[in-house]
Design a protein around this motif. Structure first.
Motif, short mmCIF file in Angstrom:
data_model
loop_
_atom_site.label_atom_id
_atom_site.label_comp_id
_atom_site.label_asym_id
_atom_site.label_seq_id
_atom_site.Cartn_x
_atom_site.Cartn_y
_atom_site.Cartn_z
N PHE A 64 0.84 -1.20 0.00
CA PHE A 64 0.00 0.00 0.00
C PHE A 64 0.88 1.26 0.00
CE2 PHE A 64 -2.11 3.44 2.29
CZ PHE A 64 -3.31 3.54 1.61
N CYS A 65 1.88 1.28 0.89
CA CYS A 65 2.77 2.45 0.94
C CYS A 65 3.53 2.60 -0.37
CB CYS A 65 3.75 2.33 2.10
SG CYS A 65 2.95 2.40 3.70
N GLY A 66 3.96 1.47 -0.93
CA GLY A 66 4.67 1.51 -2.21
C GLY A 66 3.78 2.10 -3.30
N GLY A 67 2.54 1.67 -3.33
CA GLY A 67 1.60 2.20 -4.32
C GLY A 67 1.40 3.70 -4.13
N GLY A 68 1.28 4.12 -2.88
CA GLY A 68 1.08 5.55 -2.59
C GLY A 68 2.27 6.38 -3.05
N LEU A 69 3.48 5.91 -2.72
CA LEU A 69 4.69 6.63 -3.13
C LEU A 69 4.81 6.68 -4.65
CD1 LEU A 69 7.56 5.50 -0.74
CD2 LEU A 69 6.82 7.83 -1.21
N MET A 70 4.48 5.54 -5.29
CA MET A 70 4.58 5.49 -6.76
C MET A 70 3.63 6.47 -7.41
SD MET A 70 5.07 1.81 -8.44
CE MET A 70 3.76 1.01 -7.58
N ALA A 71 2.39 6.51 -6.90
CA ALA A 71 1.41 7.42 -7.50
C ALA A 71 1.85 8.86 -7.32
CB ALA A 71 0.05 7.20 -6.86
N PHE A 72 2.32 9.20 -6.11
CA PHE A 72 2.78 10.57 -5.86
C PHE A 72 3.96 10.91 -6.77
CE2 PHE A 72 4.63 14.14 -3.72
CZ PHE A 72 3.57 14.79 -3.10
N GLY A 73 4.92 9.98 -6.81
CA GLY A 73 6.10 10.21 -7.64
C GLY A 73 5.77 10.29 -9.12
N ALA A 74 4.86 9.41 -9.58
CA ALA A 74 4.51 9.40 -11.00
C ALA A 74 3.84 10.71 -11.39
CB ALA A 74 3.59 8.22 -11.32
N ARG A 75 2.94 11.19 -10.54
CA ARG A 75 2.25 12.44 -10.86
C ARG A 75 3.24 13.61 -10.84
NH1 ARG A 75 -0.47 9.87 -12.71
NH2 ARG A 75 0.56 11.04 -14.35
N MET A 76 4.16 13.58 -9.88
CA MET A 76 5.13 14.66 -9.78
C MET A 76 6.09 14.63 -10.97
SD MET A 76 7.24 15.43 -6.41
CE MET A 76 8.47 16.69 -6.36
N ALA A 77 6.57 13.43 -11.32
CA ALA A 77 7.52 13.31 -12.42
C ALA A 77 6.82 13.43 -13.78
CB ALA A 77 8.26 11.97 -12.34
N GLY A 78 5.52 13.21 -13.82
CA GLY A 78 4.77 13.35 -15.07
C GLY A 78 4.46 12.03 -15.75
N LEU A 106 12.64 9.60 -8.07
CA LEU A 106 13.23 8.86 -6.94
C LEU A 106 12.14 8.33 -6.02
CD1 LEU A 106 16.29 11.18 -6.13
CD2 LEU A 106 16.33 8.94 -7.26
N LEU A 107 11.10 9.14 -5.76
CA LEU A 107 9.99 8.68 -4.93
C LEU A 107 9.30 7.49 -5.59
CD1 LEU A 107 8.27 12.03 -3.82
CD2 LEU A 107 9.52 10.41 -2.37
N PHE A 108 9.09 7.59 -6.89
CA PHE A 108 8.47 6.50 -7.63
C PHE A 108 9.31 5.23 -7.48
CE2 PHE A 108 7.80 3.74 -11.21
CZ PHE A 108 6.45 3.82 -11.49
N GLY A 109 10.63 5.39 -7.62
CA GLY A 109 11.52 4.24 -7.54
C GLY A 109 11.43 3.56 -6.18
N CYS A 110 11.37 4.37 -5.13
CA CYS A 110 11.25 3.83 -3.77
C CYS A 110 9.96 3.00 -3.65
CB CYS A 110 11.28 5.00 -2.80
SG CYS A 110 11.23 4.51 -1.10
N GLY A 111 8.84 3.55 -4.15
CA GLY A 111 7.57 2.82 -4.11
C GLY A 111 7.58 1.59 -5.01
N PHE A 112 8.31 1.69 -6.11
CA PHE A 112 8.49 0.60 -7.08
C PHE A 112 9.12 -0.61 -6.36
CE2 PHE A 112 11.13 -0.14 -11.26
CZ PHE A 112 10.32 -1.18 -11.62
N ALA A 113 10.15 -0.36 -5.54
CA ALA A 113 10.81 -1.44 -4.83
C ALA A 113 9.95 -1.96 -3.68
CB ALA A 113 12.17 -0.97 -4.30
#
Lengths: 188, 221
Positions: A135-149, B126-133
């Motif tokens: 769940f935390c991984g999914g949350g971080l990925m979504a936040f990061g993906a939206r931020m990175a585009g 980098l945040l995405f990568g962390c969540g990816f792992a």
């Protein structure tokens, strides 16, 4: 409660080797080439690049519109990207169906909560830990993906194949962040 | 009492209005097709959604067959022991790069370049990568993992929805404070060599093929 679930898992960390588990059914080069052809088709027929992360943002906006419509409609991201069921949402739905057909046809249906390698590392009783971490991984990925585009498909495949500089930077950072985190989780 | 008497008054004009234009309003997306009596059964929006599912099914099928929906293959990539993910991605990029640039030269497709914003690309990446792992899935392969029966992917997908909403909460702050740092617009490699687009494409594709050949001979999987 989280610490109670963490402690038995963390005291018995086993060494794991990802190469001991089953490999891909098809050659990665063949699969990659076909995904490349698929991306040509989506550009031509749908005028869209392959990308998965937007679907989750749309779903978040639709849920927000159901529970807190006024607040949701004030948020900048949802003003710029009005939440609705669109092409990307249907794409992710299709991915679930397509993967089911592939797993069923190849006798690779798993039907379990804990992936084998996770279970061998963190123990068979680490279900709650796995759900929390995923769940935390999914949350971080979504936040990061939206931020990175974009995500691994939007930037990593569709963006890099158009030789967009930002996509190459983002894709490389996906792997840097991922490698560091994975090494800490599985190789220490 | 006042509310009950007001209600019919309020809704009365609204009720009659749609009745006048009912055929157009109810079938709004299909109206044109119905009136023009076109042979196509689907509206433009319906066609787009149908194509989305179709392309998704093919994408999900390929992701599962390629093994990239498997937990240990994704983690194996991040541990630099299993290079399946990079092999799939780079093969897709090489074929897509050559194909889409050919289609673009023939004016059959449009590009969809995402803007280069250095700070957001790097921090978000980098945040995405962390969540990816942590999850061992990415947004597309996680959906494929659910399709092959990995139920932990549901937690990752719920997390994606939650994380998207949290991002939306922060979106105006990020667009004011982080997006402008290193904002280069829709920058591509062609902006450095605008005259030689074909050479740039062929050169980049060749470079990636060399990387793939090196990987093939130096990795076990």
């Amino acid at each position: 409660m989280i610490l109670q679930t963490l402690s038995p898992a963390l005291t018995s960390l086993a060494e794991v080797n990802p190469l001991e588990y089953s490999g891909p059914a098809w050659s990665p080069y063949l699969v990659g080439a076909l995904i490349g052809v698929l991306s040509m088709l989506t550009f031509y027929f749908s005028n869209k690049p392959l990308g998965a992360s937007t679907a989750y943002a749309r779903a978040a906006g639709m849920l927000g519109n159901l529970t807190a419509p006024h607040h949701t409609q004030r948020l900048k991201y949802f003003q710029d990207n009005p939440p609705k069921i669109g092409w990307e949402f249907m794409l992710v739905l299709g991915v679930v169906i397509g993967a089911f057909v592939a797993a069923w046809s190849g006798n690779e249906w798993t039907g379990r909560l804990l992936p084998l390698m996770w279970q061998d590392r963190f123990g068979a009783d680490s279900g709650l830990l796995r759900v929390l971490v995923a769940f935390c991984g999914g949350g971080l990925m979504a936040f990061g993906a939206r931020m990175a585009g974009g995500c691994t498909s939007g930037h990593g495949i569709s963006g890099t194949l158009q030789l967009a500089i930002g996509s190459w930077i983002a894709a490389i950072c996906f792997f840097i962040g991922g490698i560091v985190t994975a090494m800490l989780m599985y190789a220490v | 009492m006042s509310t009950t008497t007001e209600k019919p008054n309020d809704t009365a004009p609204n009720d009659t209005a749609p009745n006048d234009t009912a055929p157009n309003d109810i079938t709004a997306p299909h109206a044109k097709n119905d009136q023009d009596k076109q042979p196509k059964p689907l509206s433009a929006a319906g066609r787009s959604l149908a194509l989305g599912v179709l392309f998704g099914i093919v994408f999900g099928f390929l992701l599962q067959k390629g093994g990239v929906a498997k937990f240990h293959i994704l983690i194996g990539q991040l541990l630099l022991e299993d290079f399946t993910v990079v092999k799939v991605m780079l093969s897709a990029v090489v074929v897509g790069m050559l194909g889409i640039h050919t289609l673009h030269r023939a004016e059959m497709v449009e590009f969809h370049i995402k803007p280069t914003r250095l700070a957001s690309n790097v921090i978000g990446g980098l945040l995405f990568g962390c969540g990816f792992a942590l999850s061992a899935y990415c947004p597309g392969t996680g959906a494929a993992a659910l399709g092959q029966g990995n139920f932990d992917a549901i937690a990752m997908m719920v997390g994606m929805v939650a994380g998207s909403y949290v991002f939306a909460e922060a979106s105006s702050w990020i667009s004011r404070n982080l997006d402008p740092i290193g904002d280069k617009g829709k920058l591509t490699l062609f902006d450095f060599f605008p005259q030689n687009r074909t050479a740039v494409t062929l050169g980049s594709a060749s470079l990636l093929v060399v990387v793939l050949i090196v990987l093939e001979f130096t990795t076990t999987r």
